[in-house]
Motif scaffolding. Structure first.
Motif, mmCIF file in Angstrom:
data_model
loop_
_atom_site.group_PDB
_atom_site.id
_atom_site.type_symbol
_atom_site.label_atom_id
_atom_site.label_comp_id
_atom_site.label_asym_id
_atom_site.label_seq_id
_atom_site.Cartn_x
_atom_site.Cartn_y
_atom_site.Cartn_z
ATOM 1 N N ARG A 158 0.819 -1.220 0.000
ATOM 2 C CA ARG A 158 0.000 0.000 0.000
ATOM 3 C C ARG A 158 0.852 1.269 0.000
ATOM 4 N N LEU A 159 1.871 1.334 0.859
ATOM 5 C CA LEU A 159 2.714 2.533 0.942
ATOM 6 C C LEU A 159 3.505 2.749 -0.347
ATOM 7 N N GLU A 160 4.044 1.669 -0.884
ATOM 8 C CA GLU A 160 4.812 1.753 -2.134
ATOM 9 C C GLU A 160 3.939 2.234 -3.285
ATOM 10 N N ILE A 161 2.734 1.688 -3.358
ATOM 11 C CA ILE A 161 1.809 2.059 -4.427
ATOM 12 C C ILE A 161 1.326 3.497 -4.241
ATOM 13 N N SER A 162 1.108 3.894 -2.985
ATOM 14 C CA SER A 162 0.686 5.265 -2.696
ATOM 15 C C SER A 162 1.727 6.269 -3.208
ATOM 16 N N LYS A 163 3.006 5.969 -2.998
ATOM 17 C CA LYS A 163 4.072 6.851 -3.478
ATOM 18 C C LYS A 163 4.101 6.889 -5.006
ATOM 19 N N GLU A 164 3.935 5.712 -5.631
ATOM 20 C CA GLU A 164 3.933 5.665 -7.094
ATOM 21 C C GLU A 164 2.756 6.457 -7.669
ATOM 22 N N LEU A 165 1.606 6.339 -7.013
ATOM 23 C CA LEU A 165 0.429 7.097 -7.444
ATOM 24 C C LEU A 165 0.689 8.600 -7.318
ATOM 25 N N SER A 166 1.301 8.979 -6.204
ATOM 26 C CA SER A 166 1.596 10.398 -5.972
ATOM 27 C C SER A 166 2.542 10.939 -7.041
ATOM 28 N N ASP A 167 3.606 10.183 -7.356
ATOM 29 C CA ASP A 167 4.566 10.618 -8.380
ATOM 30 C C ASP A 167 3.902 10.716 -9.749
ATOM 31 N N SER A 168 3.012 9.766 -10.023
ATOM 32 C CA SER A 168 2.325 9.760 -11.322
ATOM 33 C C SER A 168 1.366 10.937 -11.452
ATOM 34 N N VAL A 169 0.613 11.194 -10.391
ATOM 35 C CA VAL A 169 -0.367 12.287 -10.412
ATOM 36 C C VAL A 169 0.325 13.646 -10.503
ATOM 37 N N LYS A 170 1.503 13.778 -9.868
ATOM 38 C CA LYS A 170 2.239 15.042 -9.900
ATOM 39 C C LYS A 170 2.559 15.507 -11.319
ATOM 40 N N SER A 171 2.659 14.553 -12.235
ATOM 41 C CA SER A 171 3.034 14.887 -13.613
ATOM 42 C C SER A 171 1.874 15.449 -14.432
ATOM 43 N N ILE A 172 0.672 15.472 -13.863
ATOM 44 C CA ILE A 172 -0.499 15.988 -14.591
ATOM 45 C C ILE A 172 -0.348 17.493 -14.804
ATOM 46 N N PRO A 173 -0.348 17.969 -16.046
ATOM 47 C CA PRO A 173 -0.134 19.412 -16.321
ATOM 48 C C PRO A 173 -1.126 20.325 -15.612
ATOM 49 N N GLU A 174 -2.354 19.856 -15.425
ATOM 50 C CA GLU A 174 -3.386 20.696 -14.819
ATOM 51 C C GLU A 174 -3.090 21.043 -13.357
ATOM 52 N N LEU A 175 -2.138 20.344 -12.749
ATOM 53 C CA LEU A 175 -1.787 20.643 -11.361
ATOM 54 C C LEU A 175 -0.797 21.803 -11.249
ATOM 55 N N ARG A 176 -0.420 22.386 -12.378
ATOM 56 C CA ARG A 176 0.562 23.476 -12.347
ATOM 57 C C ARG A 176 0.029 24.696 -11.588
ATOM 58 N N TYR A 177 -1.271 24.783 -11.428
ATOM 59 C CA TYR A 177 -1.845 25.926 -10.714
ATOM 60 C C TYR A 177 -1.717 25.777 -9.191
ATOM 61 N N PHE A 178 -1.406 24.552 -8.746
ATOM 62 C CA PHE A 178 -1.462 24.258 -7.321
ATOM 63 C C PHE A 178 -0.135 23.768 -6.769
ATOM 64 N N LEU A 179 0.063 23.999 -5.472
ATOM 65 C CA LEU A 179 1.118 23.327 -4.722
ATOM 66 C C LEU A 179 0.561 21.973 -4.321
ATOM 67 N N PHE A 180 1.154 20.922 -4.855
ATOM 68 C CA PHE A 180 0.670 19.565 -4.593
ATOM 69 C C PHE A 180 1.420 19.026 -3.380
ATOM 70 N N ASN A 181 0.733 18.907 -2.260
ATOM 71 C CA ASN A 181 1.388 18.510 -1.015
ATOM 72 C C ASN A 181 1.427 17.005 -0.804
ATOM 73 N N ASP A 182 0.331 16.331 -1.129
ATOM 74 C CA ASP A 182 0.275 14.914 -0.769
ATOM 75 C C ASP A 182 -0.886 14.222 -1.476
ATOM 76 N N LEU A 183 -0.702 12.921 -1.707
ATOM 77 C CA LEU A 183 -1.795 12.070 -2.158
ATOM 78 C C LEU A 183 -1.794 10.840 -1.261
ATOM 79 N N ALA A 184 -2.921 10.554 -0.653
ATOM 80 C CA ALA A 184 -3.007 9.415 0.263
ATOM 81 C C ALA A 184 -4.165 8.511 -0.131
ATOM 82 N N ILE A 185 -3.967 7.210 0.093
ATOM 83 C CA ILE A 185 -5.038 6.235 -0.120
ATOM 84 C C ILE A 185 -5.852 6.157 1.167
ATOM 85 N N LYS A 186 -7.088 6.604 1.115
ATOM 86 C CA LYS A 186 -7.941 6.565 2.304
ATOM 87 C C LYS A 186 -8.503 5.172 2.533
#
Length: 202
Positions: A137-165
């Motif tokens: 879960r932790l490893e996948i959560s980090k991979e998801l976070s790194d993948s999502v960070k690359s989305i161009p639409e996030l350039r407007y925001f400071l991306f702090n964290d992505l967590a699996i609830k």
């Protein structure tokens, strides 16, 4: 003379109403930009009372916010997986103007961002089996976070964290896990009983 006084009072009242109507308040927890006759001005308004005249203010929350996104995908072994994700992000002050130019409202942005995140997350899930998704879960959560960070639409925001609830699987998979766990427990019991019997025979 009375007529002149009434006219003066009327004009003073009109001016007073215009002055009150033309003033807005910018709260500490928002950024605001003036829009007048369809034109959006790039400079941000200061917190507190501000003059807008015939215009209006486009406002956006400047606090850290949480976006909750639900993704329904599949694992590499074709098990249905439902992820509840929490994105922690905050709008950048210098991108407010471009953000308001590019998107009519926050709902439009969230819908577009949701679609992009769905694509990224589903691609990552397909790399792992259902059991690995549970175990890593932790490893996948980090991979998801790194993948999502690359989305161009996030350039407007400071991306702090992505967590699996939360992670949910199909009922069939959960039953299979329970059965496997039961088999492992029974096997452990048999091994211990055998070890105890050998000790007694010595």
């Amino acid at each position: 003379e009375n007529e002149n006084v009434l006219i003066a009072i009327f004009f003073v009242s009109i001016i007073g109403i215009f002055l009150v109507w033309g003033i807005s308040i910018v709260q500490y927890n928002e950024y605001a930009i003036e829009r007048e006759f369809g034109t959006l001005y790039p400079s941000l308004k200061e917190t507190g009372f501000t003059w807008v005249g015939f215009g209006s203010l486009e406002r956006i929350n400047n606090q850290i916010r949480n976006y909750e996104i639900v993704v329904e995908g599949a694992s590499s072994d074709y098990q249905n997986v439902k992820l509840e994700l929490n994105l922690n992000m905050q709008i950048k002050k210098e991108t407010v103007y471009n953000y308001l130019i590019d998107y009519k409202n926050e709902e439009q942005y969230k819908q577009y961002l949701d679609n992009k995140i769905q694509e990224k997350v589903k691609s990552v899930l397909l790399k792992y089996s259902a059991e690995n998704i549970l175990q890593k879960r932790l490893e996948i959560s980090k991979e998801l976070s790194d993948s999502v960070k690359s989305i161009p639409e996030l350039r407007y925001f400071l991306f702090n964290d992505l967590a699996i609830k939360n992670i949910q699987f199909s009922e069939e998979f959960n039953k299979a896990l329970e059965k496997k766990a039961q088999v492992l427990i029974e096997r452990e019991i048999i091994i211990r009983q055998k070890e105890n019997l050998e000790l007694l025979q010595q």
